[in-house]
Design a protein around this motif. Structure first.
Motif, PDB file in Angstrom:
ATOM      1  N   GLY B 201       4.800   9.102  10.486  1.00 21.74           N
ATOM      2  CA  GLY B 201       5.703   7.796  10.242  1.00 21.74           C
ATOM      3  C   GLY B 201       5.002   6.729  10.722  1.00 21.74           C
ATOM      4  N   MET B 202       3.892   6.524  10.794  1.00 23.10           N
ATOM      5  CA  MET B 202       3.120   5.283  11.396  1.00 23.10           C
ATOM      6  C   MET B 202       3.142   4.268  10.151  1.00 23.10           C
ATOM      7  SD  MET B 202       1.103   3.320  13.060  1.00 23.10           S
ATOM      8  CE  MET B 202       0.897   4.587  14.687  1.00 23.10           C
ATOM      9  N   THR B 203       3.574   3.031  10.369  1.00 19.01           N
ATOM     10  CA  THR B 203       3.468   1.909   9.474  1.00 19.01           C
ATOM     11  C   THR B 203       1.922   1.395   9.097  1.00 19.01           C
ATOM     12  OG1 THR B 203       5.337   1.213  10.427  1.00 19.01           O
ATOM     13  CG2 THR B 203       4.386  -0.154   8.776  1.00 19.01           C
ATOM     14  N   MET B 204       1.544   1.425   7.983  1.00 16.49           N
ATOM     15  CA  MET B 204       0.114   1.234   7.587  1.00 16.49           C
ATOM     16  C   MET B 204      -0.061   0.419   6.631  1.00 16.49           C
ATOM     17  SD  MET B 204      -1.669   5.130   8.037  1.00 16.49           S
ATOM     18  CE  MET B 204      -0.794   5.764   6.827  1.00 16.49           C
ATOM     19  N   LEU B 205      -1.338  -0.366   6.504  1.00 12.77           N
ATOM     20  CA  LEU B 205      -1.737  -1.239   5.256  1.00 12.77           C
ATOM     21  C   LEU B 205      -3.069  -0.787   5.202  1.00 12.77           C
ATOM     22  CD1 LEU B 205       0.629  -3.396   6.506  1.00 12.77           C
ATOM     23  CD2 LEU B 205      -0.660  -5.141   5.172  1.00 12.77           C
ATOM     24  N   LEU B 206      -3.299  -0.421   3.981  1.00 11.09           N
ATOM     25  CA  LEU B 206      -4.816  -0.003   3.867  1.00 11.09           C
ATOM     26  C   LEU B 206      -5.518  -0.576   2.608  1.00 11.09           C
ATOM     27  CD1 LEU B 206      -4.795   3.512   2.543  1.00 11.09           C
ATOM     28  CD2 LEU B 206      -3.589   3.517   4.701  1.00 11.09           C
ATOM     29  N   VAL B 207      -6.603  -0.863   2.814  1.00  9.09           N
ATOM     30  CA  VAL B 207      -7.258  -1.123   1.565  1.00  9.09           C
ATOM     31  C   VAL B 207      -8.401  -0.055   1.249  1.00  9.09           C
ATOM     32  CG1 VAL B 207      -9.226  -2.503   1.044  1.00  9.09           C
ATOM     33  CG2 VAL B 207      -7.626  -3.601   2.213  1.00  9.09           C
ATOM     34  N   THR B 208      -8.471   0.404   0.124  1.00 15.34           N
ATOM     35  CA  THR B 208      -9.227   1.504  -0.414  1.00 15.34           C
ATOM     36  C   THR B 208      -9.611   1.558  -1.761  1.00 15.34           C
ATOM     37  OG1 THR B 208      -9.617   4.049  -0.265  1.00 15.34           O
ATOM     38  CG2 THR B 208      -7.210   2.932  -0.989  1.00 15.34           C
ATOM     39  N   HIS B 209     -10.688   2.081  -2.220  1.00 13.03           N
ATOM     40  CA  HIS B 209     -11.086   2.130  -3.428  1.00 13.03           C
ATOM     41  C   HIS B 209     -10.730   3.631  -4.030  1.00 13.03           C
ATOM     42  CE1 HIS B 209     -12.684  -1.586  -4.039  1.00 13.03           C
ATOM     43  NE2 HIS B 209     -13.339  -1.471  -2.939  1.00 13.03           N
ATOM     44  N   GLU B 210     -10.337   4.508  -3.188  1.00 12.02           N
ATOM     45  CA  GLU B 210     -10.041   5.671  -3.606  1.00 12.02           C
ATOM     46  C   GLU B 210      -8.298   5.896  -4.226  1.00 12.02           C
ATOM     47  OE1 GLU B 210     -11.812   8.438  -2.672  1.00 12.02           O
ATOM     48  OE2 GLU B 210     -13.326   7.198  -1.528  1.00 12.02           O
ATOM     49  N   LEU B 211      -8.555   5.837  -5.452  1.00 11.89           N
ATOM     50  CA  LEU B 211      -7.105   5.690  -6.105  1.00 11.89           C
ATOM     51  C   LEU B 211      -6.384   6.677  -6.337  1.00 11.89           C
ATOM     52  CD1 LEU B 211      -8.038   3.409  -9.491  1.00 11.89           C
ATOM     53  CD2 LEU B 211      -7.681   2.735  -6.912  1.00 11.89           C
ATOM     54  N   GLY B 212      -6.885   7.985  -6.219  1.00 12.92           N
ATOM     55  CA  GLY B 212      -6.251   9.210  -6.080  1.00 12.92           C
ATOM     56  C   GLY B 212      -5.568   9.255  -4.973  1.00 12.92           C
ATOM     57  N   PHE B 213      -6.288   9.126  -3.714  1.00  7.85           N
ATOM     58  CA  PHE B 213      -5.744   8.960  -2.509  1.00  7.85           C
ATOM     59  C   PHE B 213      -4.385   8.061  -2.477  1.00  7.85           C
ATOM     60  CE2 PHE B 213      -5.792   7.239   1.876  1.00  7.85           C
ATOM     61  CZ  PHE B 213      -5.447   8.360   2.505  1.00  7.85           C
ATOM     62  N   ALA B 214      -4.726   6.794  -2.831  1.00  7.68           N
ATOM     63  CA  ALA B 214      -3.597   5.917  -2.894  1.00  7.68           C
ATOM     64  C   ALA B 214      -2.391   6.280  -3.510  1.00  7.68           C
ATOM     65  CB  ALA B 214      -4.408   4.463  -3.358  1.00  7.68           C
ATOM     66  N   TYR B 215      -2.741   7.062  -4.603  1.00  7.28           N
ATOM     67  CA  TYR B 215      -1.493   7.589  -5.454  1.00  7.28           C
ATOM     68  C   TYR B 215      -0.725   8.402  -4.604  1.00  7.28           C
ATOM     69  CZ  TYR B 215       1.078   9.998  -9.030  1.00  7.28           C
ATOM     70  OH  TYR B 215       1.824  10.763  -9.697  1.00  7.28           O
ATOM     71  N   HIS B 216      -1.196   9.287  -3.738  1.00  6.19           N
ATOM     72  CA  HIS B 216      -0.708  10.348  -2.927  1.00  6.19           C
ATOM     73  C   HIS B 216       0.067   9.751  -1.689  1.00  6.19           C
ATOM     74  CE1 HIS B 216      -1.431  13.758  -5.263  1.00  6.19           C
ATOM     75  NE2 HIS B 216      -2.852  13.430  -5.405  1.00  6.19           N
ATOM     76  N   VAL B 217      -0.644   8.723  -1.062  1.00  5.58           N
ATOM     77  CA  VAL B 217      -0.222   8.272   0.074  1.00  5.58           C
ATOM     78  C   VAL B 217       0.744   7.137   0.149  1.00  5.58           C
ATOM     79  CG1 VAL B 217      -1.980   9.448   1.565  1.00  5.58           C
ATOM     80  CG2 VAL B 217      -2.162   6.928   0.965  1.00  5.58           C
ATOM     81  N   ALA B 218       0.605   6.243  -1.036  1.00  3.83           N
ATOM     82  CA  ALA B 218       1.081   4.945  -0.995  1.00  3.83           C
ATOM     83  C   ALA B 218       2.609   5.000  -1.240  1.00  3.83           C
ATOM     84  CB  ALA B 218       0.296   3.948  -1.788  1.00  3.83           C
ATOM     85  N   ASP B 219       3.496   4.155  -0.339  1.00 11.60           N
ATOM     86  CA  ASP B 219       4.933   4.160  -0.819  1.00 11.60           C
ATOM     87  C   ASP B 219       4.858   2.877  -1.778  1.00 11.60           C
ATOM     88  OD1 ASP B 219       6.101   5.975   1.156  1.00 11.60           O
ATOM     89  OD2 ASP B 219       5.508   4.542   2.433  1.00 11.60           O
ATOM     90  N   ARG B 220       3.899   1.925  -1.658  1.00 15.05           N
ATOM     91  CA  ARG B 220       3.966   0.636  -2.468  1.00 15.05           C
ATOM     92  C   ARG B 220       2.369   0.344  -2.572  1.00 15.05           C
ATOM     93  NH1 ARG B 220       6.105  -4.860  -0.645  1.00 15.05           N
ATOM     94  NH2 ARG B 220       6.728  -3.917   1.247  1.00 15.05           N
ATOM     95  N   ILE B 221       2.120  -0.293  -3.690  1.00 11.81           N
ATOM     96  CA  ILE B 221       0.604  -0.668  -3.990  1.00 11.81           C
ATOM     97  C   ILE B 221       0.832  -2.226  -4.399  1.00 11.81           C
ATOM     98  CG2 ILE B 221      -1.348  -0.594  -5.546  1.00 11.81           C
ATOM     99  CD1 ILE B 221      -0.904   2.388  -5.683  1.00 11.81           C
TER     100      ILE B 221
END
Ligand SMILES: Nc1ncnc2c1ncn2[C@@H]1O[C@H](COP(=O)(O)OP(=O)(O)OP(=O)(O)O)[C@@H](O)[C@H]1O
Ligand SMILES: [Mg+2]
Lengths: 223, 265, 225
Positions: B201-221
């Motif tokens: 439940g940590m609040t996070m902002l992340l910059v990444t180029h791992e789109l697969g990862f983004a797809y799985h973890v992001a609530d919002r892009i």
């Protein structure tokens, strides 16, 4: 060339106490100017590194001034000129200590500054990102890493300060070289007197120099 | 539920170069936001402005409904000034992890994680050490606590850096391309750490180029383009049904990362 | 409150200029002797024959770690007795400064020559050049470039050592200044101005060296120290 000179080292040996006293004064000057010079130089270095103009400007002026005026000229100035405007008594010993201290401070300031600057900005950033204030970052993150890089050049600077102590003889501070001068005037043995003093200095400074090379190699590799 | 972090009209320029041209963003508690964008679009600058490693040129940042900074003046002529103490206390609440780990090389792993707790939060050594061990346990590095960073792999160093930030008990975490400097085989362990943070439940902002990862973890892009948020939405919206040509173009360049198939996933 | 009176400076300008001339004369002479001597010392130091390289190394170390003023006194007061001839302050001063400078230059030459990779030596000797030829045509031209900043720094250091001559009553700038100060009872003004003159000679030069060093560092040229 005929070499008929009779060496007379006896007059040196019999008067060893004169040279011993001179050596003591030389050590006193060295101890005082190293402490004052390297200590004050540290704050000058910080001032020169500071983001604030009110710290940076005076530090810069001080450093450039005393780096670029020969040490002997500064000694003469402190002995003959400074007493006129000085609020306190200035004897020859004080004048010499003041001059050599400011010289050492000016040169060491840049060593400290270069040491601080050699630490990557990423380290500052990591500290700031943890919420550490400026001085805490300096104290906890930057200094401990910079110290390894400043010790070898500071050692060389310290050696330089010991060599500068001989200049005090010009204003009749009875340090080692001046003692030799006095001995040679009384016993007419300048060759022995000056050779002896040269050897004493060599025996003090040469090991220190080797030690500073050693430090340089040791500390340089452990990074 | 109200926003834990809200950013209003945040701008940043370097000289005549306008890098951020007005960012508005509300981050909800426990939300994970991934920021995408081409190189130079201002992603790092945006993160760095949020914890004031760069000073925003203008705009406001509220954390837990509290304005960051000190308001000076009255009526029309108010302006916000940022004192060092304001910024330091903000930064303890907003943790950040960098691409280059930036561990302190002269401290052991344990000391690295204790440092901020002791010098900034003024925790007792014993408490800081316990907290550090707890956090290092979570990233599976308890066996390394007495090592110096230079003896660790990149992935291990990055996990220490994450533990170091988390030990400060931040409200929000910022991650700037934290896997970009890692060998491919070490990326997984760091992403795994971030994923479990999200699950806690940590609040996070992340910059990444791992789109697969983004797809799985992001609530919002968010898709950032030339200093503005061009488009935002769920991973589905942005990665598969983007409405903006710029975004599509950007995603095409990342085909190599092979997106998971939305139908089967 | 002290009343400053700088009129003593223009009144004694001729003496100061004479002093300045003395300073420059000894500086140039010491450089002209010291520079080539430094190269010769360096070559001897690098000699393959230990019987040459070891004593020369010791000699260089001795000169580098003995305060210059002691050497000056030695040359001025002791040396004449050994050779049985009086020598002038100018000669003693020039000799001292030259020999000290030579020792420091030698170390720079050595570092510069050593900084040239082994491959250069080998590839050139494969061409059948003699050691000296090789040094002159291949090694030195490359090495010199790297030594320039260190050389200039050392040369500034030489200029900064010149006031020591005043201690053996050679009439350089500092000696003249002390003389004028004593006669006019205006040491504060005279010595301050003279310190300023030294500063103006040395500061622009060291700024230039620093600039050059930065330029070389930026263009990726390696330098020795
Ligand atoms: N300190 C600075 N001074 C001047 N310009 C800067 C500075 N930091 C960033 N910039 C400029 O701001 C722009 C945005 O940089 P930023 O690092 O935020 O991009 P980014 O989106 O993170 O790119 P990347 O994917 O390459 O990391 C770039 O044009 C960069 O050159
Ligand atoms: Mg970036």
């Amino acid at each position: 060339m005929e070499f008929s000179y009779n060496w007379d080292f006896n007059s040196i040996l019999f008067n060893w106490d004169v040279l011993a006293h001179g050596l003591l004064v030389t050590m006193q000057i060295s101890a005082i100017t190293l402490t004052a010079g390297l200590g004050f130089g540290f704050f000058l270095g910080l001032g020169r590194y500071s983001r604030l103009q009110i710290f940076r400007f005076p530090s810069n002026v001080f450093v450039e001034l005393f780096r670029n005026v020969p040490a002997l000229v500064v000694i003469i100035w402190f002995f003959f000129a400074f007493p006129i405007i000085s609020p306190f008594e200035v004897d020859a010993f004080t004048a010499a200590c003041l001059a050599i201290s400011v010289n050492t401070a000016a040169f060491s300031a840049d060593i400290y500054r270069a040491g601080i600057q050699s630490i990557s900005p990423h380290q500052w950033e990591a500290g700031r990102a943890l919420g550490m204030p400026y001085l805490t970052i300096l104290r906890r993150i930057v200094f401990p890493q910079a110290i390894k890089r400043v010790i070898p050049p500071l050692t060389s600077r310290g050696i330089e300060a010991v060599k500068l102590s001989t200049l005090a003889s010009v204003i009749a501070v009875n340090e080692l070289l001046y003692s030799a001068k006095q001995l040679s005037a009384i016993h007419f043995n300048p060759i022995e007197a000056y050779t002896a003093v040269a050897l004493i200095f060599f025996m003090i400074i040469y090991p220190l120099t080797r030690f500073s090379y050693f430090l340089e190699r040791r500390l340089g590799h452990s990074d | 539920m109200s926003a834990i972090l809200s950013i209003k009209e945040m701008k940043k320029s370097f000289g005549s170069l306008d890098v951020l041209k007005g960012i508005d963003l509300e981050v909800k508690e426990s939300e994970t936001i991934v920021i995408l964008g081409a190189s130079g679009s201002g992603k790092s600058t945006m993160l760095r402005c949020i914890n004031f490693l760069e000073m925003p040129t203008s705009g406001e940042i509220h954390l837990n409904d509290e304005l960051v900074g000190t308001v000076r003046g009255k009526g029309e002529n108010t302006n916000i000034t940022y004192r060092e103490s304001d910024l330091c206390s903000l930064r303890t609440k907003v943790g950040m992890v960098f691409q280059q780990f930036n561990l302190f090389p002269h401290m052991t792993v344990l000391e690295n994680v204790m440092e901020g707790q002791v010098t900034v939060l003024k925790r007792k050594k014993i408490d800081a050490s316990n907290r550090a061990k707890e956090q290092l346990g979570k990233v599976n590095l308890l066996d390394k606590i007495d090592q110096y960073p230079s003896h660790l792999s990149g992935g291990q160093q990055q996990r220490v850096a994450i533990a170091r930030a988390l030990a400060m008990d931040p409200k929000v975490m910022l991650f700037d391309e934290v896997t970009s400097a890692l060998d491919p085989e070490l990326v997984g362990e760091v992403l795994q750490t971030i994923r479990s943070l999200r699950d806690e439940g940590m609040t996070m902002l992340l910059v990444t180029h791992e789109l697969g990862f983004a797809y799985h973890v992001a609530d919002r892009i968010l898709f950032l383009h030339e200093g503005q948020i061009l488009e935002q939405g769920t991973p589905q919206d942005i990665l598969f049904h983007s409405k903006q040509a710029r975004t599509k173009e950007f995603l095409k360049g990342h085909a190599a990362f092979s997106l998971p198939n939305p139908e089967t996933d | 409150m002290y009343e400053w009176d700088f009129s003593v400076i223009p009144m004694n300008a001729d003496l100061l200029i004479m002093g300045l001339y003395g300073t420059i004369k000894v500086f140039v002479s010491a450089f002209v002797i010291g520079f080539p001597s430094g190269l010769i010392l360096a070559l001897m130091r690098l000699s393959r024959f230990k019987i040459i390289s070891i004593p020369i190394g010791l000699f260089i170390d001795f000169l580098r770690s003995t305060p210059a003023l002691i050497l000056l006194f030695w040359f001025f007061f002791a040396f004449p007795i050994i050779i049985g001839l009086m020598i002038q302050a100018f000669l003693a001063a020039t000799l001292t400064l030259a020999i000290v400078a030579a020792a420091f230059y030698a170390e720079i030459f050595r570092a510069g020559i050593n900084s040239i990779e082994r491959g250069q030596w080998e590839s050139a000797s494969a061409l059948g050049m003699t050691r000296l030829e090789l040094l002159r045509r291949v090694i030195l031209p490359q090495a010199i470039k790297r030594m320039i900043p260190a050389f200039l720094e050392r040369t500034i250091e030489l200029l900064k050592t010149t006031p020591l001559m005043a201690a053996v009553a050679y009439s350089d700038l500092l000696f003249q200044a002390m003389d004028i100060a004593q006669k006019t009872f205006r040491p504060l003004e005279v010595l301050t101005v003279v310190a300023g003159i030294y500063f103006m000679m040395i500061y622009p030069t060291s700024l230039g060296v620093r600039k050059l060093e930065r330029k070389l560092a930026k263009s990726g040229e390696s330098t020795v120290h």
